[in-house]
Write a protein that holds these residues in place. Structure first.
Motif, PDB file in Angstrom:
ATOM      1  N   SER A 103       6.093  18.312 -14.993  1.00  0.00           N
ATOM      2  CA  SER A 103       6.807  17.966 -16.227  1.00  0.00           C
ATOM      3  C   SER A 103       6.674  19.031 -17.308  1.00  0.00           C
ATOM      4  N   PRO A 104       5.475  19.611 -17.574  1.00  0.00           N
ATOM      5  CA  PRO A 104       5.402  20.670 -18.600  1.00  0.00           C
ATOM      6  C   PRO A 104       6.330  21.841 -18.310  1.00  0.00           C
ATOM      7  N   TYR A 105       6.461  22.222 -17.028  1.00  0.00           N
ATOM      8  CA  TYR A 105       7.371  23.329 -16.692  1.00  0.00           C
ATOM      9  C   TYR A 105       8.829  22.938 -16.940  1.00  0.00           C
ATOM     10  N   ALA A 106       9.151  21.671 -16.679  1.00  0.00           N
ATOM     11  CA  ALA A 106      10.525  21.228 -16.930  1.00  0.00           C
ATOM     12  C   ALA A 106      10.842  21.218 -18.417  1.00  0.00           C
ATOM     13  N   PHE A 107       9.847  20.900 -19.252  1.00  0.00           N
ATOM     14  CA  PHE A 107      10.082  20.857 -20.688  1.00  0.00           C
ATOM     15  C   PHE A 107      10.312  22.257 -21.270  1.00  0.00           C
ATOM     16  N   VAL A 108       9.602  23.256 -20.765  1.00  0.00           N
ATOM     17  CA  VAL A 108       9.747  24.616 -21.305  1.00  0.00           C
ATOM     18  C   VAL A 108      10.810  25.418 -20.573  1.00  0.00           C
ATOM     19  N   ALA A 109      11.359  24.872 -19.489  1.00  0.00           N
ATOM     20  CA  ALA A 109      12.356  25.622 -18.720  1.00  0.00           C
ATOM     21  C   ALA A 109      13.604  25.972 -19.527  1.00  0.00           C
ATOM     22  N   PRO A 110      14.143  25.073 -20.387  1.00  0.00           N
ATOM     23  CA  PRO A 110      15.337  25.467 -21.151  1.00  0.00           C
ATOM     24  C   PRO A 110      15.133  26.700 -22.008  1.00  0.00           C
ATOM     25  N   PHE A 111      13.943  26.849 -22.592  1.00  0.00           N
ATOM     26  CA  PHE A 111      13.693  28.045 -23.403  1.00  0.00           C
ATOM     27  C   PHE A 111      13.804  29.302 -22.561  1.00  0.00           C
ATOM     28  N   GLU A 122       0.831  -1.202   0.000  1.00  0.00           N
ATOM     29  CA  GLU A 122       0.000   0.000   0.000  1.00  0.00           C
ATOM     30  C   GLU A 122       0.869   1.257   0.000  1.00  0.00           C
ATOM     31  N   ARG A 123       1.951   1.226   0.799  1.00  0.00           N
ATOM     32  CA  ARG A 123       2.848   2.381   0.813  1.00  0.00           C
ATOM     33  C   ARG A 123       3.525   2.579  -0.547  1.00  0.00           C
ATOM     34  N   ARG A 124       3.875   1.461  -1.190  1.00  0.00           N
ATOM     35  CA  ARG A 124       4.497   1.567  -2.508  1.00  0.00           C
ATOM     36  C   ARG A 124       3.520   2.149  -3.523  1.00  0.00           C
ATOM     37  N   ARG A 125       2.280   1.732  -3.478  1.00  0.00           N
ATOM     38  CA  ARG A 125       1.279   2.287  -4.393  1.00  0.00           C
ATOM     39  C   ARG A 125       1.045   3.777  -4.134  1.00  0.00           C
ATOM     40  N   GLU A 126       1.005   4.144  -2.863  1.00  0.00           N
ATOM     41  CA  GLU A 126       0.800   5.549  -2.528  1.00  0.00           C
ATOM     42  C   GLU A 126       1.985   6.399  -2.985  1.00  0.00           C
ATOM     43  N   TRP A 147       4.330  10.319  -6.897  1.00  0.00           N
ATOM     44  CA  TRP A 147       5.283  10.680  -7.941  1.00  0.00           C
ATOM     45  C   TRP A 147       4.572  10.945  -9.268  1.00  0.00           C
ATOM     46  N   TYR A 148       3.520  10.174  -9.552  1.00  0.00           N
ATOM     47  CA  TYR A 148       2.773  10.391 -10.790  1.00  0.00           C
ATOM     48  C   TYR A 148       2.110  11.760 -10.785  1.00  0.00           C
ATOM     49  N   ARG A 149       1.497  12.128  -9.664  1.00  0.00           N
ATOM     50  CA  ARG A 149       0.862  13.446  -9.592  1.00  0.00           C
ATOM     51  C   ARG A 149       1.889  14.554  -9.753  1.00  0.00           C
TER      52      ARG A 149
END
Length: 364
Positions: free
Chosen positions: A73-81, A56-60, A65-67
């Motif tokens: 992730s979108p901010y990390a992708f546009v951060a280099p620009f 249960e702890r592993r699923r949580e 991490w998924y959330r």
């Protein structure tokens, strides 16, 4: 005759197992539920409970991490620009604006003397600045107007189904992929006074040779020709992409009304391309304002003066001359910010025209 054997007692159910004799010992297995001390489904052993808790702890943890991944992730992708924009766009712009308010030399860039708007006021009385501005405007008109007209015609031809259309599209884009230096050096040979191919063709037609580089209009026409050759294919592909998005129903309706190909081009194609034409005009104007490589290389070993009489010196060349030849970084920064203000005016005019076109189209 009755049998002497006693009759078997009838069973309560058909097929039921016979009852065990008194005192007999049963040897059958007990059912799991009948065992003493058996646990229910929710009461597992301590080892199984700890395994369930770890799972249960592993699923949580995975869900957490998924959330985070979905959120950041979108901010990390546009951060280099944004990092590169801050380092090579915004910071140089702000630093140039700060340097334009100081007297600073290239030999000592750390020594700044505050002069306020003096560098800008000097441009008002600088005849070389006004000459560069006039040349920039002239070369911009000579290069932009024919360039866009030719690009519109080429795109109209490529819009029809031709054999080898992909080859022609690649061929049209080839000049854009050519190096500025290579293209300019080739045109320098073409416009040569003594052995140039252009003067050779004019001589075949009975026209005297032209000194293309030392003349005022001829040198600007030669530089404009280089710009036209390099950027016509780029604008043609932009027009072609916009033409392919025009619905075929408009052309079919125009054909049913008896419109010719030329009338369809005037009344269907061109009105549908107004936003695209406005975009190319603005981009070409910005490019003409920043024109630098073509006039610099066309002058050869003459440097950034744009000819003996500064006849084709643009704002970009004048900025380069002040900053890297005369070593006046403060004046060069003032010229750069003046060019930036000109581009802001061009953008404002573009916004007003596009808003007016949008209003007129909605009114229809």
């Amino acid at each position: 005759m009755a049998s002497d054997a006693p009759a078997a007692a009838p069973s309560g159910k058909e097929g039921a197992a016979p009852a065990a004799a008194p005192g007999a010992r049963t040897t059958g297995r007990r059912s799991p539920g009948s065992r003493t001390g058996a646990r229910g489904p929710g009461s597992g052993s301590p080892g199984s409970r700890s395994g369930d808790e770890r799972l249960e702890r592993r699923r949580e943890r995975r869900s957490r991490w998924y959330r985070r991944d979905v959120r950041w992730s979108p901010y990390a992708f546009v951060a280099p620009f944004f990092v590169f924009f801050l380092a090579f766009g915004l910071f140089p712009l702000l630093y140039t604006g700060w340097a334009s308010l100081h007297r600073v030399e290239l030999t000592a860039p750390g020594d700044m003397e505050w002069v306020g708007l003096r560098n800008f006021s000097r441009l008002v009385s600088d005849e070389f600045f006004w000459n560069a501005l006039k040349n920039t405007l002239t070369i911009g008109v000579l290069s932009t107007v024919p360039q866009l007209l030719i690009a519109l015609g080429v795109a109209h031809l490529l819009n029809y189904r031709l054999r080898g259309s992909m080859f022609f599209r690649v061929a049209v884009l080839t000049p854009y992929a050519t190096s500025v230096a290579a293209a300019t050096l080739v045109f320098v040979l073409l416009f040569g006074r003594d052995y140039g191919m252009i003067n050779w063709a004019l001589g075949m037609a009975g026209i005297d040779p032209v000194d293309w580089q030392n003349g005022a209009w001829t040198s600007q026409l030669a530089v404009s020709t280089i710009v036209i050759w390099r950027w016509t294919g780029y604008n043609a592909l932009i027009y072609l992409a916009a033409m392919q998005s025009i619905p075929d129903d408009l052309y079919e309706s125009a054909a049913l009304d008896g419109a010719s190909r030329w009338q369809q081009f005037r009344h269907v194609t061109v009105p549908s391309l107004r936003p695209t034409i406005l975009f190319t005009v603005v981009v070409s104007t910005i490019g003409a304002t920043q024109l630098f490589g073509e006039p610099l290389l066309y002058n050869g070993a003459g440097g950034a003066n744009g000819g003996a009489d500064h006849q084709f010196q643009t704002l970009g060349l004048y900025l380069y001359e002040q900053g890297w030849v005369n070593l006046h970084l403060g004046r060069a920064s003032a010229i750069a910010w003046t060019m930036f203000l000109i581009l802001l005016v061009v953008g404002a005019v573009n916004w007003l025209i596009s808003r007016r076109l949008r209003t007129s189209s909605q009114g229809r």
